[in-house]
Each structure stands twice: as C-alpha cells, then as structure tokens.
Design a protein around this motif. Structure first.
Motif, mmCIF file in Angstrom:
data_model
loop_
_atom_site.group_PDB
_atom_site.id
_atom_site.type_symbol
_atom_site.label_atom_id
_atom_site.label_comp_id
_atom_site.label_asym_id
_atom_site.label_seq_id
_atom_site.Cartn_x
_atom_site.Cartn_y
_atom_site.Cartn_z
ATOM 1 N N LEU A 80 0.822 -1.220 0.000
ATOM 2 C CA LEU A 80 0.000 0.000 0.000
ATOM 3 C C LEU A 80 0.850 1.263 0.000
ATOM 4 N N GLU A 81 2.005 1.179 0.669
ATOM 5 C CA GLU A 81 2.890 2.356 0.686
ATOM 6 C C GLU A 81 3.296 2.721 -0.743
ATOM 7 N N ASN A 82 3.397 1.712 -1.585
ATOM 8 C CA ASN A 82 3.778 1.931 -2.972
ATOM 9 C C ASN A 82 2.567 2.310 -3.832
ATOM 10 N N ILE A 83 1.549 1.457 -3.849
ATOM 11 C CA ILE A 83 0.407 1.684 -4.745
ATOM 12 C C ILE A 83 -0.447 2.868 -4.276
ATOM 13 N N GLY A 84 -0.406 3.156 -2.986
ATOM 14 C CA GLY A 84 -1.153 4.299 -2.454
ATOM 15 C C GLY A 84 -0.666 5.635 -3.003
ATOM 16 N N LYS A 85 0.464 5.611 -3.744
ATOM 17 C CA LYS A 85 0.980 6.866 -4.326
ATOM 18 C C LYS A 85 0.361 7.154 -5.687
ATOM 19 N N THR A 86 -0.399 6.213 -6.243
ATOM 20 C CA THR A 86 -0.990 6.415 -7.578
ATOM 21 C C THR A 86 -1.816 7.706 -7.581
ATOM 22 N N PRO A 87 -1.422 8.723 -8.395
ATOM 23 C CA PRO A 87 -2.060 10.041 -8.232
ATOM 24 C C PRO A 87 -3.425 10.179 -8.913
ATOM 25 N N ALA A 120 -7.241 9.734 2.008
ATOM 26 C CA ALA A 120 -7.690 8.346 1.817
ATOM 27 C C ALA A 120 -6.817 7.599 0.806
ATOM 28 N N ALA A 121 -5.541 7.994 0.689
ATOM 29 C CA ALA A 121 -4.663 7.429 -0.347
ATOM 30 C C ALA A 121 -4.593 5.909 -0.326
ATOM 31 N N HIS A 122 -4.663 5.316 0.881
ATOM 32 C CA HIS A 122 -4.466 3.866 0.983
ATOM 33 C C HIS A 122 -5.758 3.071 0.824
ATOM 34 N N ASP A 123 -6.860 3.777 0.672
ATOM 35 C CA ASP A 123 -8.151 3.088 0.497
ATOM 36 C C ASP A 123 -8.357 2.873 -0.998
ATOM 37 N N ILE A 124 -7.783 1.783 -1.495
ATOM 38 C CA ILE A 124 -7.756 1.547 -2.946
ATOM 39 C C ILE A 124 -8.692 0.405 -3.331
ATOM 40 N N THR A 125 -8.887 0.255 -4.640
ATOM 41 C CA THR A 125 -9.553 -0.943 -5.136
ATOM 42 C C THR A 125 -8.452 -1.888 -5.645
ATOM 43 N N GLU A 126 -8.825 -2.926 -6.376
ATOM 44 C CA GLU A 126 -7.809 -3.899 -6.807
ATOM 45 C C GLU A 126 -6.984 -3.341 -7.975
ATOM 46 N N LEU A 127 -6.152 -2.358 -7.696
ATOM 47 C CA LEU A 127 -5.268 -1.785 -8.720
ATOM 48 C C LEU A 127 -4.167 -2.800 -9.037
ATOM 49 N N PRO A 128 -3.458 -2.652 -10.187
ATOM 50 C CA PRO A 128 -2.391 -3.603 -10.505
ATOM 51 C C PRO A 128 -1.381 -3.715 -9.352
ATOM 52 N N GLY A 129 -1.110 -4.942 -8.951
ATOM 53 C CA GLY A 129 -0.126 -5.168 -7.880
ATOM 54 C C GLY A 129 -0.742 -5.194 -6.490
ATOM 55 N N ALA A 130 -2.064 -4.878 -6.409
ATOM 56 C CA ALA A 130 -2.693 -4.796 -5.079
ATOM 57 C C ALA A 130 -3.196 -6.155 -4.608
ATOM 58 N N ASP A 131 -3.142 -7.148 -5.464
ATOM 59 C CA ASP A 131 -3.650 -8.488 -5.150
ATOM 60 C C ASP A 131 -5.182 -8.448 -5.004
ATOM 61 N N SER A 143 -15.906 -5.609 -2.474
ATOM 62 C CA SER A 143 -15.088 -4.383 -2.385
ATOM 63 C C SER A 143 -14.348 -4.355 -1.049
ATOM 64 N N PRO A 144 -13.404 -5.284 -0.854
ATOM 65 C CA PRO A 144 -12.741 -5.348 0.446
ATOM 66 C C PRO A 144 -11.939 -4.088 0.771
ATOM 67 N N SER A 145 -11.933 -3.742 2.048
ATOM 68 C CA SER A 145 -11.225 -2.546 2.481
ATOM 69 C C SER A 145 -9.737 -2.868 2.690
ATOM 70 N N TYR A 146 -8.878 -2.223 1.907
ATOM 71 C CA TYR A 146 -7.432 -2.442 2.086
ATOM 72 C C TYR A 146 -6.917 -1.901 3.424
ATOM 73 N N PRO A 147 -7.463 -0.768 3.910
ATOM 74 C CA PRO A 147 -7.015 -0.347 5.252
ATOM 75 C C PRO A 147 -7.306 -1.415 6.314
ATOM 76 N N ILE A 148 -8.439 -2.106 6.190
ATOM 77 C CA ILE A 148 -8.714 -3.168 7.177
ATOM 78 C C ILE A 148 -7.711 -4.306 7.000
ATOM 79 N N LEU A 149 -7.443 -4.689 5.751
ATOM 80 C CA LEU A 149 -6.459 -5.759 5.507
ATOM 81 C C LEU A 149 -5.088 -5.352 6.062
ATOM 82 N N ALA A 150 -4.718 -4.091 5.833
ATOM 83 C CA ALA A 150 -3.414 -3.615 6.328
ATOM 84 C C ALA A 150 -3.378 -3.666 7.848
#
Ligand SMILES: Cc1ncc(COP(=O)(O)O)c(C=O)c1O
Length: 408
Positions: free
Chosen positions: A10-17, A31-42, A240-247
């Motif tokens: 997330l530290e990496n993909i959360g930078k997608t502008p 909310a940078a780290h609240d992403i959907t299944e972007l490439p590399g996010a699994d 739509s799983p929450s990545y912040p919860i997974l983190a």
C-alpha cells in the motif's frame, strides 16, 4: 524484523495520483491507501501476491495451516463455517452462540442439535458443559461437526480440548468461534482454539488486537479443506474489500508476533496493580481471560446506571448487564486509564439494588429472525415467530432491566 506485505504494497500503490477507479474519493483527502484492486494490489477473493504472503505469515503466527483474512468481521467467518458443509448437514452446537451462527443455520440449511446453556439475569454468562457435549456427540454419530464459542464475551472458556477430543474420536470437524480470543496464545493467557484442537476457527482481530473494526481472520488446520473453506468465505464476503482493514490485520499480526508477550505481560501487571477489587461496593468477578474485566456493581446502582455514569465522565465500557459492567482491555489501555476508572467508580455513591433471581435455559427454536440482547448478541429466542412463554417472560424482564433488545 517481521514483514508486513500488505502495508508495504500500500505504501507503494497508495501513491498512484490519478485514479479513474473506485472508490469515489479517488484517494484524496487523506484516503490514499483506500484503494480498489489496482495492478499489484492483489485480490482478496483469490490472493496470489501481497495478501497471500500476509495470510501465510498470519497462519504461521497463529499455528494454522491456512489463514483467510475477513473484512466483514467474524460474522462472515462464522457464516463461512456453516456454508462449508452441504445443506442438511447436522452440526452439534453449544447454544450460547452469537447470532451470526443462528443466521448461518438458516441461510445454509444446517440441521442443528443444540447443547443447552443456562443464562441468568445479572450473572456471568456460563459456558457449555463438556459432559453435555459428549452426550450429544454419542447420541448423534451422524453429525458432521461440533460448534463452540471460545471464549464467551465475559471471558469464560469452555473445555474445547476435551470436546474436540470427543468430536475427533467420532470423526467430526471441530468449529470454534473464537471472536473474543485473537489475543490468546501468549504467556499468561488461555491457549488458542487451534492449540486446543479446533479444525476451523475464527478470531476478530478488531476486538482485542490493535486492528480496525471488522478486521478478522478465519483459520483452518490440515484437517480441513482450505479451498472449500475459502470458497465458502467468498460467498459471504463483500466484493469491495477494504485495504485499510487488511493492512490493519497485517499490522496487528506483526505487532503480536514482535511485542505480544511483553505487551500482555505489561497489561496483566497494570490490571493487577489497579486493584479494582479494592473499590468499595465493587467486586471483580473471576474470568478465564485475565484481560476481560467483569465488575459487579450492584451496590453502586447496577450495570446500566454505572455504564451511563462512567460515560458522563469520559469513560466508555464494552457492555453492562443488570449487575455487572464488562471491560475489554488491551495493551493500549494505560495505568492512568485504570486509575481514572477507579477514581470514577470510587466517586459513585453506594446505591445497592436488588436483582431478582431469573434464569433461562437457552435451547431450541425454529428458523427466522432471532431475538437477542446486544451486546453480547447471543440469541435468547431463536425464532421471534415461535417464542416460548419462558423466552417471552425473560425478554420482558431484560427489557425492564435496561438491556438493549433487538428483534422482538
Ligand atoms: C461470540 C461472538 N462471535 C462473533 C461475533 C461477530 O464478530 P464481528 O463483530 O467481528 O463480526 C461477535 C461479536 O460481538 C461475538 O461476540
């Protein structure tokens, strides 16, 4: 240093502008780290990358063959346990289950055999007796599984080891709802459900570990079919799983691995030093989980009154009943917090109340909406449409005593 693969990802993909994708906040406004299944996010539905690696670390830490993260709490994990079996399967169930188990019975067409458990007004919720469970196992050799809650919301522990032994001898799968036991397994605390013989068990990280609300994990041993369990969990999980919860699951697992022993030793000594038993009019009841504090405050006006008074003084608790207040404690609670609690309880005048003796044996019932006091969410009547006279009377009494009754 224990790795945290989801946090690192997330530290990496959360930078997608620029994100022409869900969620609609587009990662802006903090909310940078609240992403959907972007490439590399699994993908939580079928993890192969960061989520898969984090689940492997979680399985290792908790002594399981597999760990499956849940962003829908233990509720989804319990439903997945029920859905693991073909419709019409018989499961022997300790009746002090959470309402999610009742919903699982209805949704997945389980044929339950209930092992009765007594509940009483203003008393610690007791656990199922191992003898009664063994009897049910010998009377129902065709059951596919047994189901238990360990610990219960009052920090009381059923004899999972003995029941699991009897179930395994009879060829049954052992299912355990360990929602309140995510912190178990470190020195000074009870063993984990897995250590005691569970084949499939779930824990709510969010209840006792430093994780976000809804963070939970479903575990299984080598005795269970991990793929079948994962498929079952998929059927009851958001797409739509929450990545912040997974983190936060990733974080809490690493925290427990690195600091759990020291942090819980510190918490247990802070609780002992707080000497909550020395408050006039307050009795600390003995619980199996030393971090779950139950204080009998009937001499101070009763559970609901004390809960309200504490809240006015800036102190929130987990729940109350007619006689007691229940505190969920964790290493994030400080000695100063306990001192403030003690001062507030000392400040409350003596105001003894008489609580009538009233009991109900939690037993059977039909399908449909259950009636429960929340917290803790154990169904009192399994079917609102077919309540017995005893259940009706007991629910009326609970209401009179200020319990939050849902579903009636
Ligand atoms: C015994 C028990 N099982 C399951 C659950 C459901 O857990 P969650 O809130 O993580 O969905 C709860 C919640 O209170 C519970 O007390």
């Amino acid at each position: 240093m224990t790795r945290t693969p989801i946090i690192e990802m997330l530290e990496n993909i959360g930078k997608t502008p620029i994100r022409f994708a869900m969620p609609g906040h587009k990662g802006r406004g903090g909310a940078a780290h609240d992403i959907t299944e972007l490439p590399g996010a699994d993908n939580l539905y079928s993890p192969e990358g960061a989520i898969a690696r984090a689940e492997e670390l979680c399985a290792q830490e908790f002594g399981a063959a597999r760990a499956m993260m849940s962003v829908c709490g233990s509720t989804a994990c319990v439903l997945a346990m029920m859905g693991y079996f073909p419709r019409g399967s018989k499961i022997i169930m300790a009746r002090d289950f959470h309402l999610s188990a009742k919903n699982g019975i209805d949704i997945f067409g389980i044929k339950p055999v209930f092992v009765e458990v007594e509940t009483a007004l203003g008393a610690l919720q007791q656990t199922v007796s191992a003898e009664a469970f063994e009897k049910a196992i010998s009377e129902h050799p065709d059951a596919a599984a047994v189901y238990l809650t360990y610990p219960n919301p009052y920090g009381m522990c059923a004899d999972v080891e003995r029941i699991a032994r009897a179930a395994h001898e009879a060829g049954m799968t052992v299912l355990v709802d360990s929602a309140h036991g995510a912190h178990f397994g470190v020195a000074g605390l009870p063993k984990t459900a897995g250590e005691l013989g569970a084949d499939i068990w779930s824990v709510s990280f969010h209840k006792t570990l430093p994780a976000l609300n809804q963070a939970a994990v479903l575990f299984c041993s080598e005795n269970a079919d991990g793929e079948r369990l994962k498929a079952s969990l998929r059927r009851v999980t958001t797409t739509s799983p929450s990545y912040p919860i997974l983190a936060s699951i990733d974080y809490a697992r690493a925290w427990k691995a690195q600091k759990g022993e020291a942090e819980y030793a510190k918490l247990i000594s802070i609780i002992e030093e707080a000497k909550l038993n020395e408050i006039e009019g307050v009795t600390r009841l003995a619980t199996d989980d030393p971090t779950r504090i139950v204080l009998d405050v009937r001499k101070k006006g009763g559970g609901a009154f004390v809960e309200e008074e504490l809240f006015k003084r800036g102190i929130a608790i987990e729940s109350s009943d007619a006689a007691n207040i229940v505190l969920i404690t964790a290493p994030a609670d400080t000695a100063e917090d306990f001192a403030a609690l003690k001062a507030a309880l000392n400040e409350l005048p003596m105001a003894p109340i008489d609580i009538p003796e009233a009991k109900l044996v939690l037993s059977g019932g039909g399908a449909g909406e259950s009636v429960f006091a929340y917290p803790p969410g154990i169904p009192i009547a399994l079917s609102k449409a077919h309540m017995s006279e005893e259940e009706r009377e007991y629910i009326a009494l609970l209401k009179k005593w200020g319990y939050n009754i849902i579903g009636d």
